[in-house]
Design a protein around this motif. Structure first.
Motif, PDB file in Angstrom:
ATOM      1  N   PHE A 141       8.027   9.961  -2.809  1.00 46.59           N
ATOM      2  CA  PHE A 141       8.680  10.023  -1.816  1.00 46.59           C
ATOM      3  C   PHE A 141       9.784   9.093  -1.787  1.00 46.59           C
ATOM      4  CE2 PHE A 141       3.921  10.351  -0.917  1.00 46.59           C
ATOM      5  CZ  PHE A 141       4.033  11.591  -0.233  1.00 46.59           C
ATOM      6  N   GLU A 142       9.850   7.933  -2.499  1.00 47.23           N
ATOM      7  CA  GLU A 142      10.939   7.165  -2.518  1.00 47.23           C
ATOM      8  C   GLU A 142      11.919   8.024  -3.284  1.00 47.23           C
ATOM      9  OE1 GLU A 142      12.378   2.688  -3.480  1.00 47.23           O
ATOM     10  OE2 GLU A 142      10.766   3.519  -4.610  1.00 47.23           O
ATOM     11  N   PRO A 143      12.132   8.533  -4.522  1.00 50.18           N
ATOM     12  CA  PRO A 143      12.840   9.470  -4.850  1.00 50.18           C
ATOM     13  C   PRO A 143      13.453  10.346  -3.996  1.00 50.18           C
ATOM     14  CG  PRO A 143      11.352   9.079  -6.649  1.00 50.18           C
ATOM     15  CD  PRO A 143      10.878   8.518  -5.357  1.00 50.18           C
ATOM     16  N   LEU A 144      12.714  11.055  -3.272  1.00 54.81           N
ATOM     17  CA  LEU A 144      12.918  12.188  -2.371  1.00 54.81           C
ATOM     18  C   LEU A 144      14.051  11.574  -1.240  1.00 54.81           C
ATOM     19  CD1 LEU A 144       9.900  14.226  -2.066  1.00 54.81           C
ATOM     20  CD2 LEU A 144      12.170  14.745  -3.326  1.00 54.81           C
ATOM     21  N   ALA A 145      13.564  10.401  -0.558  1.00 50.09           N
ATOM     22  CA  ALA A 145      14.260   9.529   0.119  1.00 50.09           C
ATOM     23  C   ALA A 145      15.770   9.198  -0.385  1.00 50.09           C
ATOM     24  CB  ALA A 145      13.617   8.179   0.623  1.00 50.09           C
ATOM     25  N   VAL A 146      15.792   8.482  -1.506  1.00 51.27           N
ATOM     26  CA  VAL A 146      17.010   8.084  -2.079  1.00 51.27           C
ATOM     27  C   VAL A 146      17.993   9.117  -2.300  1.00 51.27           C
ATOM     28  CG1 VAL A 146      18.102   7.023  -4.069  1.00 51.27           C
ATOM     29  CG2 VAL A 146      16.090   5.909  -3.056  1.00 51.27           C
ATOM     30  N   GLY A 147      17.183  10.407  -2.874  1.00 49.29           N
ATOM     31  CA  GLY A 147      18.289  11.515  -2.896  1.00 49.29           C
ATOM     32  C   GLY A 147      18.714  12.162  -1.870  1.00 49.29           C
ATOM     33  N   GLY A 169      18.017  11.991   8.052  1.00 47.19           N
ATOM     34  CA  GLY A 169      16.758  11.962   8.667  1.00 47.19           C
ATOM     35  C   GLY A 169      15.476  12.303   7.337  1.00 47.19           C
ATOM     36  N   GLY A 170      16.257  13.293   6.499  1.00 41.89           N
ATOM     37  CA  GLY A 170      15.422  13.758   5.665  1.00 41.89           C
ATOM     38  C   GLY A 170      15.055  12.386   4.835  1.00 41.89           C
ATOM     39  N   MET A 171      15.647  11.370   4.681  1.00 37.53           N
ATOM     40  CA  MET A 171      15.048  10.140   4.330  1.00 37.53           C
ATOM     41  C   MET A 171      14.076   9.454   4.863  1.00 37.53           C
ATOM     42  SD  MET A 171      17.519   6.609   3.423  1.00 37.53           S
ATOM     43  CE  MET A 171      17.646   6.395   5.205  1.00 37.53           C
ATOM     44  N   SER A 198       0.728  -1.410   0.135  1.00 33.46           N
ATOM     45  CA  SER A 198      -0.087  -0.027  -0.033  1.00 33.46           C
ATOM     46  C   SER A 198       0.607   1.305  -0.103  1.00 33.46           C
ATOM     47  CB  SER A 198      -1.011   0.153   1.148  1.00 33.46           C
ATOM     48  OG  SER A 198      -0.096   0.134   2.597  1.00 33.46           O
ATOM     49  N   ALA A 199       2.042   1.103   0.016  1.00 34.05           N
ATOM     50  CA  ALA A 199       3.114   2.154   0.037  1.00 34.05           C
ATOM     51  C   ALA A 199       3.048   3.234  -1.086  1.00 34.05           C
ATOM     52  CB  ALA A 199       4.430   1.705   0.371  1.00 34.05           C
ATOM     53  N   ARG A 200       2.957   4.445  -1.002  1.00 32.67           N
ATOM     54  CA  ARG A 200       3.179   5.233  -2.272  1.00 32.67           C
ATOM     55  C   ARG A 200       4.609   5.653  -2.525  1.00 32.67           C
ATOM     56  NH1 ARG A 200      -0.326  10.526  -0.646  1.00 32.67           N
ATOM     57  NH2 ARG A 200       0.604   9.925   1.343  1.00 32.67           N
ATOM     58  N   ILE A 201       4.922   5.064  -3.635  1.00 29.10           N
ATOM     59  CA  ILE A 201       6.426   5.217  -4.274  1.00 29.10           C
ATOM     60  C   ILE A 201       6.477   6.627  -4.747  1.00 29.10           C
ATOM     61  CG2 ILE A 201       8.174   4.335  -5.582  1.00 29.10           C
ATOM     62  CD1 ILE A 201       7.183   2.482  -3.610  1.00 29.10           C
ATOM     63  N   TRP A 202       5.746   7.139  -5.256  1.00 33.72           N
ATOM     64  CA  TRP A 202       6.272   8.471  -6.007  1.00 33.72           C
ATOM     65  C   TRP A 202       5.291   9.592  -5.257  1.00 33.72           C
ATOM     66  CZ3 TRP A 202       9.567  10.265  -9.382  1.00 33.72           C
ATOM     67  CH2 TRP A 202       9.416  11.443  -9.917  1.00 33.72           C
ATOM     68  N   LEU A 241       8.103   8.567   5.539  1.00 35.14           N
ATOM     69  CA  LEU A 241       6.720   8.716   6.648  1.00 35.14           C
ATOM     70  C   LEU A 241       5.439   8.573   5.705  1.00 35.14           C
ATOM     71  CD1 LEU A 241       7.862  10.583   9.470  1.00 35.14           C
ATOM     72  CD2 LEU A 241       7.473   8.067   9.630  1.00 35.14           C
ATOM     73  N   PRO A 242       5.284   9.498   4.900  1.00 33.70           N
ATOM     74  CA  PRO A 242       3.890   9.626   4.178  1.00 33.70           C
ATOM     75  C   PRO A 242       4.008   8.690   3.204  1.00 33.70           C
ATOM     76  CG  PRO A 242       5.517  11.444   3.608  1.00 33.70           C
ATOM     77  CD  PRO A 242       6.310  10.760   4.808  1.00 33.70           C
ATOM     78  N   ALA A 243       5.097   8.012   2.741  1.00 31.76           N
ATOM     79  CA  ALA A 243       4.645   7.089   1.942  1.00 31.76           C
ATOM     80  C   ALA A 243       3.985   5.923   2.388  1.00 31.76           C
ATOM     81  CB  ALA A 243       6.209   6.673   1.416  1.00 31.76           C
ATOM     82  N   PHE A 244       3.906   5.780   3.737  1.00 30.78           N
ATOM     83  CA  PHE A 244       3.524   4.671   4.261  1.00 30.78           C
ATOM     84  C   PHE A 244       2.087   5.246   5.132  1.00 30.78           C
ATOM     85  CE2 PHE A 244       7.521   2.855   4.062  1.00 30.78           C
ATOM     86  CZ  PHE A 244       7.258   1.644   3.462  1.00 30.78           C
ATOM     87  N   GLY A 245       1.708   6.459   4.817  1.00 28.55           N
ATOM     88  CA  GLY A 245       0.585   7.001   5.415  1.00 28.55           C
ATOM     89  C   GLY A 245       0.859   7.520   6.658  1.00 28.55           C
ATOM     90  N   LEU A 246       1.929   7.644   7.101  1.00 30.98           N
ATOM     91  CA  LEU A 246       2.209   8.394   8.440  1.00 30.98           C
ATOM     92  C   LEU A 246       2.483   9.920   8.210  1.00 30.98           C
ATOM     93  CD1 LEU A 246       4.683   5.790   9.805  1.00 30.98           C
ATOM     94  CD2 LEU A 246       2.269   5.883  10.451  1.00 30.98           C
ATOM     95  N   PRO A 247       2.231  10.921   9.345  1.00 31.36           N
ATOM     96  CA  PRO A 247       2.403  12.211   9.282  1.00 31.36           C
ATOM     97  C   PRO A 247       3.739  12.517   8.986  1.00 31.36           C
ATOM     98  CG  PRO A 247       1.767  11.789  11.387  1.00 31.36           C
ATOM     99  CD  PRO A 247       1.513  10.326  10.661  1.00 31.36           C
TER     100      PRO A 247
END
Length: 256
Positions: free
Chosen positions: A45-51, A231-233, A39-43, A238-244
């Motif tokens: 958030f994941e590119p931002l985390a990896v970056g 920590g930015g990763m 259920s994770a939202r990849i876009w 967090l929002p990718a998994f529906g967390l604030p």
């Protein structure tokens, strides 16, 4: 013979990694993990985390380059590769043996003695620990409901406080350390004395960049930036998994 030994290291590393992965996941609720990932939202958030994570490694390369700059010249890409190698080996071998591999590569690429390179590597680990402590204090003050942070800080402060004191002594009083080492080592004969003096001299040289207050401040700032980016990763995921997207929660998770 060297090739056979290299293959043996790879096999032992892979097997030990498999063992510890098995130990790490044995209590996980795999179905819950599967649901969370599905259920994770990849876009985006994941590119931002990896970056954020990759930029953090680049800053680590800048820090490594500065720490050896008084004795050797390293390009930014070379210094960053040294950092990445250490993390890569740690992902395969247990007991943080990547730090030894990292020191070996730093020695090879910079021409510095291995003990000197190893002292730089350990210095970076101590700086990382102190930066994490600072960030955990900040995050913990914003999350008073997490009561175990205080106990974690007490134990961590003791460990990294002792380590930081040793670094401080090497920075401000290298001659005194060499004198004490010389007096003790003389008891064991000339050869042991020479070896001890050589090793301690290289260890003291590993912290030489910190003997200037502006340089020490720059290294401290870079260490904080490294872990803020890490920590930015967490913040991006967090929002990718529906967390604030709570920066204090992200910092706490990252520090732990």
């Amino acid at each position: 013979m060297k090739g056979d030994r290299r293959h043996l290291y790879v096999v032992v590393g892979v097997l030990s990694s498999a063992l510890f992965v098995a130990l790490a996941v044995r209590h996980l609720e795999l179905e819950s993990v599967k649901r969370a990932l599905s259920s994770a939202r990849i876009w985006p958030f994941e590119p931002l985390a990896v970056g954020s994570y990759l930029i953090g490694h680049l800053v680590r390369g800048v820090r490594c380059r500065l720490l050896v700059s008084r004795e050797a010249r390293l390009g930014l890409s070379t210094a960053t590769n040294v950092v990445v190698l250490g993390y890569a080996v740690n992902n395969v071998l247990p007991a943080r043996l990547g730090e030894i591999a990292r020191a070996g590569m730093l020695s090879k690429t910079s021409g510095l003695p291995f003990v000197h390179s190893l002292s730089v590597t350990f210095l970076e680990r101590i700086l990382d620990g102190l930066a994490l402590l600072v960030l955990l204090v900040v995050a913990g003050s914003a999350l008073p409901q997490i009561t175990w942070i205080g106990a974690t800080l007490r134990v961590s402060s003791l460990v990294f406080g002792v380590a930081a004191l040793c670094v401080l002594l090497a920075v401000v009083a290298p001659s005194a350390i060499l004198s004490i080492t010389s007096g003790i080592a003389q008891i064991f004969g000339g050869r042991v004395h020479d070896l001890a003096i050589g090793a301690v001299s290289q260890l003291a040289a590993g912290v030489s960049y910190l003997r200037s207050a502006p340089s020490a401040a720059a290294i401290a700032a870079l260490s904080l930036v490294v872990w803020i980016l890490e920590g930015g990763m967490f913040l991006a995921l967090l929002p990718a998994f529906g967390l604030p997207a709570d920066p204090w929660l992200a910092l706490t998770a990252m520090c732990v």
